[in-house]
Write a protein that holds these residues in place. Structure first.
Motif, PDB file in Angstrom:
ATOM      1  N   PRO A 604      30.321  35.981  42.930  1.00  0.00           N
ATOM      2  CA  PRO A 604      31.239  36.603  41.968  1.00  0.00           C
ATOM      3  C   PRO A 604      31.985  37.755  42.641  1.00  0.00           C
ATOM      4  O   PRO A 604      31.403  38.489  43.434  1.00  0.00           O
ATOM      5  N   VAL A 605      33.273  37.887  42.351  1.00  0.00           N
ATOM      6  CA  VAL A 605      34.080  38.969  42.910  1.00  0.00           C
ATOM      7  C   VAL A 605      33.835  40.236  42.092  1.00  0.00           C
ATOM      8  O   VAL A 605      33.895  40.204  40.861  1.00  0.00           O
ATOM      9  N   GLU A 606      33.522  41.329  42.818  1.00  0.00           N
ATOM     10  CA  GLU A 606      33.335  42.620  42.130  1.00  0.00           C
ATOM     11  C   GLU A 606      34.661  43.024  41.488  1.00  0.00           C
ATOM     12  O   GLU A 606      35.711  42.914  42.124  1.00  0.00           O
ATOM     13  N   GLY A 607      34.610  43.481  40.268  1.00  0.00           N
ATOM     14  CA  GLY A 607      35.821  43.957  39.601  1.00  0.00           C
ATOM     15  C   GLY A 607      36.835  42.867  39.304  1.00  0.00           C
ATOM     16  O   GLY A 607      38.044  43.116  39.309  1.00  0.00           O
ATOM     17  N   ALA A 608      36.354  41.639  39.082  1.00  0.00           N
ATOM     18  CA  ALA A 608      37.267  40.547  38.728  1.00  0.00           C
ATOM     19  C   ALA A 608      37.921  40.854  37.382  1.00  0.00           C
ATOM     20  O   ALA A 608      37.338  41.546  36.544  1.00  0.00           O
ATOM     21  N   SER A 609      39.133  40.340  37.192  1.00  0.00           N
ATOM     22  CA  SER A 609      39.880  40.660  35.965  1.00  0.00           C
ATOM     23  C   SER A 609      39.195  40.080  34.727  1.00  0.00           C
ATOM     24  O   SER A 609      38.447  39.103  34.808  1.00  0.00           O
ATOM     25  N   ALA A 610      39.480  40.680  33.596  1.00  0.00           N
ATOM     26  CA  ALA A 610      38.897  40.216  32.333  1.00  0.00           C
ATOM     27  C   ALA A 610      39.308  38.774  32.058  1.00  0.00           C
ATOM     28  O   ALA A 610      38.522  37.961  31.572  1.00  0.00           O
ATOM     29  N   ALA A 611      40.560  38.457  32.409  1.00  0.00           N
ATOM     30  CA  ALA A 611      41.061  37.100  32.164  1.00  0.00           C
ATOM     31  C   ALA A 611      40.260  36.078  32.971  1.00  0.00           C
ATOM     32  O   ALA A 611      39.895  35.011  32.469  1.00  0.00           O
ATOM     33  N   SER A 612      39.951  36.424  34.241  1.00  0.00           N
ATOM     34  CA  SER A 612      39.210  35.463  35.063  1.00  0.00           C
ATOM     35  C   SER A 612      37.765  35.331  34.578  1.00  0.00           C
ATOM     36  O   SER A 612      37.185  34.248  34.627  1.00  0.00           O
ATOM     37  N   LEU A 613      37.205  36.426  34.078  1.00  0.00           N
ATOM     38  CA  LEU A 613      35.838  36.350  33.552  1.00  0.00           C
ATOM     39  C   LEU A 613      35.791  35.505  32.283  1.00  0.00           C
ATOM     40  O   LEU A 613      34.857  34.730  32.066  1.00  0.00           O
TER      41      LEU A 613
END
Ligand SMILES: [Zn+2]
Length: 622
Positions: A604-613
């Motif tokens: 998982p990418v740290e600080g991924a955007s809310a949209a991607s989550l």
């Protein structure tokens, strides 16, 4: 108990008299009789009675290939002693046209044909391209018979749409497990007789039968009656001992699928191999409309066997969606002896394999990391194949070179194609629609009896989904541009991470760099996994066969010594390795270096955007 006259005697009596009008081939079912009682030399006697022909000549076929295998197997090569007999029992002239077909000229005189069938399991190690065990035949007199019926029963020209009556005589202590319709079971003095019926030849081969000492368990998933039959030669496993795991898995599968399938019964036929030279070596399964044949090694530890069963059986059960429901005309009008292949293996095998993975995370049978590892291993697995080969072109030509060697990529890249389509659809629909919805739409539009047109289905799919799906097909499925997986993972806040880690000289944890040719005991380096830095630096390549290392010869029987000796190696020591490459002996000399491998994983990418989550949730969660 009811006694009946020996069935062969009945047929002799019947056809001893002049042929009657109503036994014409047009009006009577093709009757096939298989004798599992009097087995000689590991061969089973078969008799086929087609009724009376009005044509001058006819041809009898044993399939060259069968649906779901995507390989040319020439089942006719296992047929011996082929005879065509007239009504007086005299042999008629037979011309063998090729490995799988026999022409009978005096067809009007033909009463029946007889032949013997050899099994495939005991010669797998001798063949260059053996029949995949779940599609093969096993004859183990008195113990077990794997009746993939395409190897035992053939069809006459023009009669493959006729109904069949299949009579099987078996030893009293063996019982047949199958979804083929059993019309009658007769108990005789020294053997039993099962009589099965089929509406057409396809039904015969779509319903394999396992004859073995009965070990059967069943359970219900909503309104589907599932039966699990197990043959475990050393009684390591029983149907009862794996029933619970199968039930849990199939319940999750049904929950994932919803109302998409309408099967009322499903049989899992599990054959466990001893791994001996004369036993099955091809592990996995083959799909059928209402059953699957699974072959796995009996020596597998329980946890691995159960996971393999979950992966394999769920894959086979998902095949009910495609190709068993959604399929093209090529599959629908399958020609067993002159097959035309469809362009859409990305769907039949790829989407099916994707379903077999995505449902496990969605239904919480596995955790996130497990799921990421599965995707990673598919991305790595796909590297062993030609990434610049058009998937539709490969599919259309899958029986030929150079395409056929890329077949297994349908389970790797094919599944990843399914994943990418799922992600595009979810992205475009704001998480509302994915590939399962597409397959549901297609199964409503088409179906078991309504095939699609091979060259039109992608346009259909685009019209049911989004232009972005069309672009993906153009570029990465029809076209030959490799898929940029990182872009797709990025949509859901995931990325690749690569680390250099130390491995063993011959093993990378559980995953060896070497493999063994079961036929002759040769040890060779695997071509489908990247080798460690030491082997690469020394000049070793995939498929190189090891002759000797530092003067010591190695084969299967002393492979442990070879691996054991390597534990004492030190970087800097000299090494001399004699290999066979493409039939030529070569010697590699150099120094031992620390073996390293790069390990990629999906994280998982740290600080991924809310949209991607949000999109990741829609993808992986319920
Ligand atoms: Zn499959």
């Amino acid at each position: 108990m009811k006694k009946v006259v020996y069935i062969f005697a009945v047929s002799i009596l019947l056809y001893g008299c002049p042929p009657k009008l109503n036994d014409q081939a047009e009006y009577v079912p093709v009757t096939a009789t298989i004798d599992l009682v009097n087995v000689t030399d590991d061969k089973v006697a078969v008799e086929i009675d087609p009724g009376r022909f009005s044509e001058e000549s006819t041809t009898f076929y044993i399939p060259k290939t069968v649906p779901g295998t995507y390989s040319t197997d020439n089942y006719g090569q296992y047929i011996e002693n082929f005879k065509a007999l007239d009504y007086d029992g005299n042999a008629l002239q037979v011309t063998k046209l090729d490995e799988n077909s026999w022409q009978i000229d005096n067809a009007r005189q033909l009463d029946k044909i007889t032949y013997k069938v050899n099994d495939t399991y005991d010669t797998e190690t001798e063949k260059k391209e053996p029949v995949f065990s779940p599609a093969g035949m096993n004859i183990d007199a008195g113990k077990n018979f794997v009746l993939n019926l395409h190897g035992f029963v053939g069809y006459f020209e023009k009669l493959n749409t006729h109904s069949y009556k299949l009579i099987i005589n078996s030893p009293k202590d063996l019982k047949g497990s199958t979804t083929l319709t059993r019309s009658q079971s007769l108990v005789n003095e020294t053997f039993d007789t099962d009589i099965y019926v089929a509406n057409r030849y396809f039904e015969i081969i779509d319903n394999p039968i396992l004859y073995a000492s009965p070990d059967i368990a069943s359970f219900k998933i909503n309104d589907i009656e599932v039966t699990l039959s197990v043959y475990s030669p050393n009684k390591v496993y029983t149907a009862e001992s794996i029933k619970g795991d199968m039930e849990k898995m199939m319940r999750a599968q049904k929950a994932y699928l919803g109302d998409i399938n309408s099967t009322k019964k499903y049989n899992i036929l599990l054959y466990l191999s001893t791994l001996e030279q004369t036993d099955a070596q091809g592990f996995g399964a083959l799909e059928h409309h209402t059953s699957t044949t699974v072959v796995l090694p009996e020596a597998m530890p329980r946890a691995n066997l159960v996971q393999a069963m979950v992966d394999v059986v769920s894959h086979e059960f998902f095949h009910i969606v495609t190709p068993l429901t959604v399929h093209s005309e090529e599959i629908h009008n399958f020609n067993y002896n002159n097959p035309k292949m469809s362009e859409h293996l990305w769907m039949y095998e790829g989407v099916t394999e994707y379903f077999a993975n995505i449902f496990q995370i969605k239904q919480e049978l596995i955790d996130d990391n497990d799921f990421y590892q599965r995707i990673m291993s598919k991305i790595n697995g796909a590297k062993a194949y030609d990434d610049h080969m058009s998937f539709t072109e490969m599919s259309k030509n899958i029986l030929k070179d150079p395409y056929k060697d890329n077949y297994a990529n349908v389970y790797e890249k094919g599944a990843l194609i399914g994943m990418c389509i799922d992600l595009i659809m979810l992205e475009q629909s704001n998480g509302e629609r994915g590939i399962l919805d597409l397959m549901k739409d297609l199964s409503q539009k088409y179906g078991k009896d309504k095939p699609f047109e091979d060259e039109k289905i992608i346009d259909q799919i685009v019209s049911l989904t989004y232009p972005e799906v069309g672009e993906f097909f153009e570029k990465h499925v029809i076209g030959n541009t490799p898929i940029p997986y990182d872009d797709f993972l990025n949509k859901v806040g995931l990325a690749f991470e690569t680390k250099e880690v130390e491995s063993g000289y011959f093993l990378n944890g559980q995953d060896p760099f070497i493999n063994v040719n079961q036929g002759n005991g040769d040890i060779f380096f695997r071509a489908e996994v990247p080798l460690n830095s030491f082997l690469v630096k020394l000049g070793v390549k995939g498929n190189d066969i090891i002759r000797s290392i530092n003067g010591m010869n190695y084969k299967l029987d002393n492979i442990r010594d070879m691996v054991g000796t390597s534990f004492a190696w030190n970087p800097g020591d000299e090494i001399n390795m004699v290999l066979i490459r493409d039939g030529e002996e070569i010697t590699l000399k150099g120094n031992i270096t620390k073996p390293m491998v790069s390990v990629s994983s999906i994280v998982p990418v740290e600080g991924a955007s809310a949209a991607s989550l949000k999109l990741r949730n829609a993808w992986m969660k319920r």
